[in-house]
Structures are given as structure tokens and as C-alpha cells.
Enzyme design. Structure first.
Site, PDB file in Angstrom:
ATOM      1  N   HIS A   1      -2.223   1.031   7.232  1.00  0.00           N
ATOM      2  CA  HIS A   1      -2.569   1.055   5.808  1.00  0.00           C
ATOM      3  C   HIS A   1      -2.306   2.447   5.253  1.00  0.00           C
ATOM      4  CE1 HIS A   1      -4.312  -0.342   2.131  1.00  0.00           C
ATOM      5  NE2 HIS A   1      -5.372   0.450   2.189  1.00  0.00           N
TER       6      HIS A   1
ATOM      7  N   CYS B   1       0.822  -1.211   0.000  1.00  0.00           N
ATOM      8  CA  CYS B   1       0.000   0.000   0.000  1.00  0.00           C
ATOM      9  C   CYS B   1       0.855   1.259   0.000  1.00  0.00           C
ATOM     10  CB  CYS B   1      -0.946  -0.003   1.193  1.00  0.00           C
ATOM     11  SG  CYS B   1      -0.123  -0.152   2.807  1.00  0.00           S
TER      12      CYS B   1
ATOM     13  N   ASN C   1      -8.171   4.321  -2.407  1.00  0.00           N
ATOM     14  CA  ASN C   1      -7.575   3.094  -1.886  1.00  0.00           C
ATOM     15  C   ASN C   1      -6.894   2.340  -3.028  1.00  0.00           C
ATOM     16  OD1 ASN C   1      -6.872   1.078  -0.088  1.00  0.00           O
ATOM     17  ND2 ASN C   1      -8.954   0.684   0.613  1.00  0.00           N
TER      18      ASN C   1
END
Length: 356
Positions: free
Chosen positions: A294, A157, A314
Site C-alpha cells: 500500500h 494508491c 491515506n
């Protein structure tokens, strides 16, 4: 009246097929009637449709399909109970719907730590007297955000957050949106440990500076696993460079808003909750902590019915959330921001339109 049940199941089938053929997002569901539980037949049918949508198959070993179906039922029940409350956000059957919450947490265990930040905090975007920030910003509408990408099961991520921030800045400065290579960061930015560590965006920005830029996604495509660095590719054909990077003052959503008014900004969040795992749409103000695990990118902000929110991109593909995005409540009572979104914000700097 024997025909009623077949007719109802036919209507349910057509409704679910319509949902599955709609533009990609977390799967919408036909509402339960009067708050009653769904029949086993209905749940099994929804499960089969969900498996088809996500290309899911299971082995027969150790009752895997049965376990996944039980997890799915539990998550579906949780979704129905939540959505019946008419809260500010809705849940849906994301790609994680066959996982337990612990399995979901274990899938991406990386945890960017604020204490690991480089000493790059800047006052560039600290609010000043007389500042008048736009009421809303959406960098997608300015063409500064590439299509939603999918990190797969690689814990990368941090690379996707870094790349999205750089792509956006390059569009703002040069007028050109170029999709960049997350894989080059995963393979070559070894200090961030590729798919297996707790990568930081600041460290990745510094890699771009040291590496004289980053290659395009087309020339160094994403594989979803960590491989050996393609040094030849990594040292040639750089398409985008940056000059520096800075951190937004921590725990300050107004400074963060000012930064986002100028460019997309990389952030960290705590994604551990079941609500985040199954988020589908509207403004998320659900439970979450501040133990960041994240990385995402804020690409805008706005307000709706008196509720301020961040527009957050995202890297879980378009079948999670609102076609890959989540609106997270803004101006939260905790200065760290909801889910810790104001704790670890940073952005790249590019001083000229040249990528030489």
C-alpha cells in the site's frame, strides 16, 4: 422496572446517532460495560447504523447480509477486546468492518516491491553533523495538503501517493495548493497498470516529467476505474510540473525525517493486519510486516508522551482512521520502520516556481 431496558436502548440510540452525525472518522463506539459482550440487539442496532453511515446495502442472494453481519460481529468483538486493553491506539468501525481480513487484503492486492526501485537514491537528506531538525512538522498546518481523497475499490494508491507529494511540493515552492488528477495517472501511466497492478510512485513521477506535468482534478476528475487515456486532456492545460524525483536512502528513518522536514514524502507500507484495517486513532504500533502492499504519504511527524510518530495521509476517505490519517510509530527498532515505512520513500523535485 420494565422501563429500564427501553430507556437504556434509547440512550444507546442517541449516543450512536450522535457518533454518526459527528465529523467523519472511523466510527466510535459506546464502551462495553465491565468487559461483557454486547447483546445481539445492540450489535444489530450498531450494524444498521453503520450500514446507514456507509451507504451499505446487500442482496438477499446466498445469505449475503447474514454473512456480512457475522463478519461485522467478529470485527466488533475484535475492536472491543483491543480497546479494552488501553493500548497506544484505538480501533473503530471503518468502512471495512463487514469484511473478513482476507477479503480486505484481496480488495487492494497490489504490492510495490523495493527491488523495483529506480536507481535514484540520493544523499540530499542524509543526516549531517550539526543538523537540527524541527521537533515536529505538520504540512497540513502550512496549507500544503489537500483534502482527504478516496481511491474507492481501484488499486490506485500509488497514484494518490504521487499526487499528494506533488501537490505539497508545489504549494511549498509556488505558494499555491492545486488538487491534481489521479485519474490521469490511472488512465495514462500505463506502465503502472492503473487499477490492476502494483504501481510505483517513482514510475509515476517519471511519467509526470515525460508528460510535461499533470492536469487538475477539476479538469480530469477521478472515476475510480481505469479508462482510456484522454490524450487531448492529458496533453493540454498542465497545471503543475516537476523537474525530477529522488529516493530517500532505504531503511533510514532519520534520513526520512529530514526529508519530511522539507516536504511531504511518498512511502509504502504493509497494511495487511486487522488492526490496520480497523484503525481509528492515536499512535499505531500494532502488528504488521514489511511486505509492502500500500502507498501513502507522510505529511509530518511529532512526539506524544515519549512516543515518536509519523503523520500519514491515506486515500481511503475520511471514514477510515483519524479523519483519513494515521499516526504510525516512528524510530522503530527495525531500521525498515514499522510496517516497512522507511523501505520505499521517495519525493518529487521542483527547481522553480514556474509550471511552464
Amino acid at each position: 422496572m420494565g422501563f429500564v431496558r427501553p430507556v437504556c436502548m434509547t440512550i444507546l440510540f442517541l449516543l450512536i446517532v450522535f457518533v454518526l452525525s459527528a465529523p467523519s472518522s472511523a466510527m466510535d463506539l459506546p464502551a462495553t460495560s465491565g468487559g461483557h459482550n454486547r447483546s445481539n440487539e445492540e450489535v444489530e442496532f450498531i450494524f444498521q447504523m453503520w450500514m446507514s453511515k456507509h451507504g451499505k446495502t446487500y442482496t438477499n442472494a446466498l445469505g449475503e447480509k447474514e454473512r456480512r453481519f457475522q463478519n461485522f460481529k467478529d470485527n466488533l468483538r475484535f475492536i472491543d477486546q483491543h480497546n479494552a486493553k488501553n493500548l497506544s491506539y484505538q480501533l473503530g468501525l471503518t468502512r471495512f468492518a463487514d469484511l473478513t481480513v482476507q477479503e480486505y487484503r484481496d480488495l487492494f492486492p497490489g504490492s510495490p516491491k523495493p527491488k523495483q526501485r529506480n536507481l535514484k537514491t540520493s544523499r540530499r537528506y542524509v543526516p549531517l553533523a550539526g543538523d537540527q531538525l524541527p521537533e515536529s512538522v505538520d504540512w497540513r498546518q502550512e496549507g500544503a495538503v489537500s483534502e482527504i481523497k478516496d481511491q474507492g475499490t481501484c488499486n490506485s494508491c500509488w497514484a494518490f501517493s504521487t499526487v499528494a507529494a506533488v501537490e505539497g511540493l508545489n504549494k511549498i515552492v509556488t505558494g499555491e495548493l492545486i488538487s491534481l488528477s489521479e485519474q490521469e495517472l490511472v488512465d495514462c501511466n500505463l506502465v503502472n497498470n492503473g487499477c490492476y497492478g502494483s504501481g510505483l510512485m517513482d514510475t509515476a513521477f517519471q511519467f509526470l516529467i515525460n508528460n510535461n506535468g499533470l492536469d487538475s482534478e477539476k479538469d480530469y476528475p477521478y472515476q475510480g476505474t481505469q479508462g482510456s487515456c484522454n490524450r487531448k486532456q492529458s496533453t493540454s492545460n498542465k497545471v503543475i510540473t516537476i523537474d525530477s524525483y529522488e529516493d530517500v536512502p532505504a531503511n533510514d528513518e532519520i534520513s526520512l525525517q529530514k526529508a519530511v522536514a522539507h516536504q511531504p514524502v511518498s512511502v509504502g507500507v504493509d497494511k495487511k493486519s486487522q488492526e490496520f484495517m480497523l484503525y481509528r486513532s492515536c499512535i499505531y504500533n500494532g502488528p504488521c510486516g514489511t511486505n509492502l502492499d500500500h502507498a501513502l504519504v507522510i505529511v509530518g511527524y511529532g512526539s506524544e508522551n515519549g512516543q515518536d510518530y509519523w503523520i500519514v495521509r491515506n486515500s481511503w476517505g475520511t471514514t477510515w482512521g483519524d479523519a483519513g490519517y494515521i499516526k504510525i510509530a516512528r524510530n522503530f527498532e527495525d531500521p525498515k520502520g514499522l510496517c516497512g515505512i522507511a523501505m520505499l520513500a521517495s519525493y518529487p523535485i521542483k527547481n522553480s516556481a514556474s509550471n511552464a
